[in-house]
Motif scaffolding. Structure first.
Motif, PDB file in Angstrom:
ATOM      1  N   TRP A   1       6.764  10.671  -2.859  1.00 49.56           N
ATOM      2  CA  TRP A   1       6.016   9.687  -2.079  1.00 49.56           C
ATOM      3  C   TRP A   1       4.530  10.005  -1.934  1.00 49.56           C
ATOM      4  O   TRP A   1       3.737   9.114  -1.623  1.00 49.56           O
ATOM      5  N   PHE A   2       4.117  11.233  -2.153  1.00 50.50           N
ATOM      6  CA  PHE A   2       2.688  11.594  -2.066  1.00 50.50           C
ATOM      7  C   PHE A   2       2.223  11.890  -3.482  1.00 50.50           C
ATOM      8  O   PHE A   2       2.461  12.972  -4.015  1.00 50.50           O
ATOM      9  N   SER A   3       1.571  10.920  -4.112  1.00 49.76           N
ATOM     10  CA  SER A   3       1.276  11.014  -5.544  1.00 49.76           C
ATOM     11  C   SER A   3       0.359  12.180  -5.907  1.00 49.76           C
ATOM     12  O   SER A   3       0.363  12.621  -7.055  1.00 49.76           O
ATOM     13  N   ALA A   4      -0.408  12.706  -4.973  1.00 54.75           N
ATOM     14  CA  ALA A   4      -1.274  13.854  -5.266  1.00 54.75           C
ATOM     15  C   ALA A   4      -0.465  15.141  -5.414  1.00 54.75           C
ATOM     16  O   ALA A   4      -0.928  16.106  -6.017  1.00 54.75           O
TER      17      ALA A   4
ATOM     18  N   ARG B   1      -3.351   6.803   2.768  1.00 53.24           N
ATOM     19  CA  ARG B   1      -2.797   5.451   2.994  1.00 53.24           C
ATOM     20  C   ARG B   1      -1.722   5.118   1.966  1.00 53.24           C
ATOM     21  O   ARG B   1      -0.670   4.563   2.302  1.00 53.24           O
ATOM     22  N   ASP B   2      -1.961   5.450   0.699  1.00 55.77           N
ATOM     23  CA  ASP B   2      -0.967   5.209  -0.348  1.00 55.77           C
ATOM     24  C   ASP B   2       0.310   6.005  -0.073  1.00 55.77           C
ATOM     25  O   ASP B   2       1.417   5.498  -0.249  1.00 55.77           O
TER      26      ASP B   2
ATOM     27  N   GLY C   1      -2.336   5.836  10.226  1.00 57.58           N
ATOM     28  CA  GLY C   1      -1.561   4.806   9.552  1.00 57.58           C
ATOM     29  C   GLY C   1      -0.362   4.434  10.394  1.00 57.58           C
ATOM     30  O   GLY C   1      -0.008   5.138  11.338  1.00 57.58           O
ATOM     31  N   GLU C   2       0.240   3.316  10.055  1.00 55.87           N
ATOM     32  CA  GLU C   2       1.432   2.850  10.762  1.00 55.87           C
ATOM     33  C   GLU C   2       2.572   2.704   9.784  1.00 55.87           C
ATOM     34  O   GLU C   2       2.372   2.301   8.636  1.00 55.87           O
TER      35      GLU C   2
ATOM     36  N   SER D   1       3.994   4.493   0.619  1.00 52.51           N
ATOM     37  CA  SER D   1       5.079   4.900  -0.272  1.00 52.51           C
ATOM     38  C   SER D   1       6.233   5.532   0.504  1.00 52.51           C
ATOM     39  O   SER D   1       7.402   5.224   0.247  1.00 52.51           O
ATOM     40  N   LEU D   2       5.916   6.398   1.443  1.00 54.02           N
ATOM     41  CA  LEU D   2       6.967   7.021   2.252  1.00 54.02           C
ATOM     42  C   LEU D   2       7.687   5.968   3.084  1.00 54.02           C
ATOM     43  O   LEU D   2       8.916   5.998   3.198  1.00 54.02           O
TER      44      LEU D   2
END
Length: 157
Positions: free
Chosen positions: A47-50, A144-145, A24-25, A149-150
């Motif tokens: 930021w990491f919903s999991a 990716r999400d 990702g970028e 988010s981050l």
């Protein structure tokens, strides 16, 4: 039930029977991204919903992570080389079938931002490996999400 996994080193990330690799970028600089990964472990759920809970242990040499659905990890940080690499292995988990797990975040300058490569490396019996292969699209979407988010979060700082 928590189980102790086989201890692995950084080489496992490149040799594991199952490797889920995602890129990702981000517009944030590598130093900012590294800080969010390595220094602000307790911030991961923002930021990491999991991730539902994260905390550094042993003065930053380890981590305790809880995921949605009840998965738990006790981890050892293998590499924290700012701003390039953050890697850790999972020592104890309640994930059925796992024999060895490690993750690596590689950061590289990309224009004025950062190129992020995340590798999830795993070993386990054939049904476990098959399940991880089937989970690849969902894991990729979660990555990716999380990166988006981050990046938004870092842009507001």
């Amino acid at each position: 039930m928590a189980r102790r996994l086989r201890p692995v080193g950084t080489d496992f990330v490149g040799t594991a029977p199952v490797r889920l690799v995602f890129d990702g970028e981000m517009s944030a600089a590598p130093e900012q991204v590294f800080h969010a990964l390595a220094a602000d472990v307790s911030g991961w759920p923002r930021w990491f919903s999991a991730v539902t809970s994260a905390r550094a242990t042993d003065g930053g040499a380890g981590r305790e992570i809880r995921l949605r659905g009840g998965t738990r990890f006790e981890e050892t940080v293998l590499v924290a080389r700012e701003p390039e690499v953050y890697a850790y292995r999972i020592d104890v988990t309640n994930t059925p079938g796992a024999r060895a797990l490690a993750e690596e975040w590689r950061l590289a300058p990309h224009g004025t931002g950062t190129r992020v490569r995340w590798t999830f490396a795993a070993d386990g019996p054939a049904p476990f490996r098959l399940l991880l292969g089937l989970a690849r699209p969902g894991v990729g979407r979660a990555f990716r999400d999380a990166v988006r988010s981050l990046d938004r979060r870092l842009a507001t700082r």
